[in-house]
Write an enzyme that holds these catalytic residues in place. Structure first.
Site, short mmCIF file in Angstrom:
data_model
loop_
_atom_site.label_atom_id
_atom_site.label_comp_id
_atom_site.label_asym_id
_atom_site.label_seq_id
_atom_site.Cartn_x
_atom_site.Cartn_y
_atom_site.Cartn_z
N TYR A 180 -1.57 0.27 10.33
CA TYR A 180 -1.88 -0.40 9.05
C TYR A 180 -0.67 -0.32 8.11
CZ TYR A 180 -3.58 -1.05 4.33
OH TYR A 180 -3.70 -1.47 3.04
N THR A 225 0.81 -1.21 0.00
CA THR A 225 0.00 0.00 0.00
C THR A 225 0.84 1.27 0.00
OG1 THR A 225 -1.53 1.30 1.37
CG2 THR A 225 -0.15 -0.26 2.52
N1 UFG Z 1 -13.19 10.78 2.54
C1 UFG Z 1 -14.17 11.72 2.83
N2 UFG Z 1 -15.37 11.27 3.26
C2 UFG Z 1 -15.66 9.96 3.42
C3 UFG Z 1 -14.67 8.99 3.11
C4 UFG Z 1 -13.44 9.45 2.67
O1 UFG Z 1 -13.95 12.92 2.71
O2 UFG Z 1 -16.78 9.62 3.86
C5 UFG Z 1 -11.88 11.24 2.05
C6 UFG Z 1 -10.73 10.77 2.92
O3 UFG Z 1 -10.54 11.64 3.99
C7 UFG Z 1 -9.60 10.75 1.89
C8 UFG Z 1 -10.28 10.42 0.57
O4 UFG Z 1 -11.66 10.68 0.78
O5 UFG Z 1 -9.05 12.03 1.80
C9 UFG Z 1 -10.12 8.98 0.18
O6 UFG Z 1 -10.51 8.18 1.30
P1 UFG Z 1 -10.68 6.61 1.22
O7 UFG Z 1 -11.11 6.15 2.57
O8 UFG Z 1 -11.51 6.24 0.05
O9 UFG Z 1 -9.22 6.09 0.89
P2 UFG Z 1 -7.87 6.34 1.70
O10 UFG Z 1 -7.07 7.27 0.86
O11 UFG Z 1 -8.05 6.70 3.09
O12 UFG Z 1 -7.32 4.87 1.78
C10 UFG Z 1 -6.71 4.17 0.75
C11 UFG Z 1 -6.91 2.69 1.01
C12 UFG Z 1 -6.28 2.29 2.32
C13 UFG Z 1 -4.82 2.70 2.29
C14 UFG Z 1 -4.69 4.14 1.93
C15 UFG Z 1 -3.24 4.47 1.72
O13 UFG Z 1 -8.27 2.37 1.01
O14 UFG Z 1 -6.40 0.90 2.51
O15 UFG Z 1 -5.35 4.46 0.74
O16 UFG Z 1 -3.01 5.75 2.17
F1 UFG Z 1 -4.28 2.55 3.50
#
Ligand code: UFG
Length: 324
Positions: free
Chosen positions: A140, A116
């Protein structure tokens, strides 16, 4: 070729099983169904079981049975990993070690691992290439990084060859609409936004509008699940042809903000999508964008679904196919 897919009932694993099955591989899925779905395994044999079960692993991974193992089974929620690190180290590290040990005992020496972007921590520069320092900032990310280091040691000591694929933001769905994201609870941005579009949720919370980005919301690099599977297949082929262990970053190199994702979803679905401003989520870096030059150059990876519109359109087709 015989491939064991651990976590083959989950989001990315199930797409992989379909691709391997279609291409004529003999595929066996091992999944404990803690997050996966039995009906998402469309090809091959299915074994319900847990990586913590050493006897099961010894029984399943018999000498000569598998040419390679792909490992998708892990816990993936950054926030939860901060609250419950033991759960993450136990599943993502200790269980992976059990799997590697079973492989070693059976003489299986090819491994493709789902890593990741979270292994990098706060980006020091962007886009992020493989040389970027790995300084994960949550359990994680650390759990995945630990496995990457274990794999280095296993290569050195036992000759186990591995490819670590560091996904940025896995998204989209099967273009034939047979498979897609079904996390429970769902925490990822695109499926949540589409649940708002389909009327299942009243609004999407935007976690922070004060980031150091053009519109103040976080920027991510969304990469289509089918393209991730292509990279896995190429990684497997490279190992079969005798390549050395490697790590690759996988993304499209295009950053989209949370606000842009919401606007794209409005355009693709034609639906109203209400937003509510919410505080920053712990551990979110402002920008995560991949430099995937290495995967393209060395593996010959050529992502097909690079536009956010296509990624969201496939996820929308999947969302509409689910019970409303
Ligand atoms: N977000 C929102 N509202 C929501 C959900 C997400 O604003 O309800 C934002 C988050 O804060 C983030 C972006 O949307 O800025 C993307 O969020 P995701 O949860 O879709 O994905 P992440 O970037 O947090 O996570 C992904 C993978 C993880 C991994 C990570 C690596 O799903 O498993 O990238 O940084 F760890």
């Amino acid at each position: 070729m015989n491939v064991l897919v651990v976590g083959g009932a989950g989001f990315i694993g199930s797409h992989m099983v379909k691709q391997l099955g279609r291409s004529g591989c003999r595929v066996t899925t091992l999944d404990n169904l803690s997050n996966g779905h039995r009906d998402a395994v469309l090809y091959g044999d299915f074994v319900q079981g847990d990586l913590a079960d050493k006897d099961l692993l010894a029984q399943l991974i018999q000498p000569g049975r598998f040419d390679a193992v792909m490992h998708f089974a892990s816990f993936i929620q950054v926030g939860e990993s901060v609250q419950e690190p033991a759960k993450y180290y136990e599943n993502n590290v200790a269980n992976t070690l059990r799997l590697l040990e079973a492989m070693r005992l059976a003489g299986v020496n090819r491994f493709v691992f789902s890593s990741t972007a979270a292994t990098f921590g706060q980006p020091l520069y962007s886009p992020i290439d493989e040389k970027h320092p790995q300084q994960p900032i949550n359990p994680y990310g650390r759990s995945k990084w630990m496995v990457e280091q274990i794999l280095d040691d296993f290569d050195h000591a036992y000759g186990l060859k591995s490819v670590c694929l560091r996904y940025f933001n896995a998204a989209g769905a099967d273009p034939e609409v047979q498979l897609g994201e079904r996390h429970e609870p769902e925490t990822h941005l695109i499926p949540l936004v589409l649940q708002v579009a389909s009327g299942k949720k009243p609004h999407i919370s935007v976690f922070g509008r004060d980031y150091d980005t053009p519109d103040g919301t976080c920027v991510r690099d969304y990469v289509h699940v089918a393209d991730l599977c292509d990279a896995h297949r190429l990684a497997l082929e490279s190992l079969i042809h005798g390549a050395d262990s490697q790590q690759y970053n996988l993304g499209n190199g295009n950053g989209y903000s949370v606000q842009e994702v919401i606007e794209t979803a409005r355009r693709v679905t034609g639906q109203t999508i209400s937003t509510v401003d919410a505080p920053r989520r712990d551990g979110d870096p402002d920008r995560l964008v991949a430099d995937a030059t290495q995967a393209k150059k060395v593996l010959g990876w050529q992502p097909q679904w690079t536009s956010l519109d296509e990624i969201v359109a496939h996820a929308w087709a999947w969302e509409k196919s689910l019970p409303q």
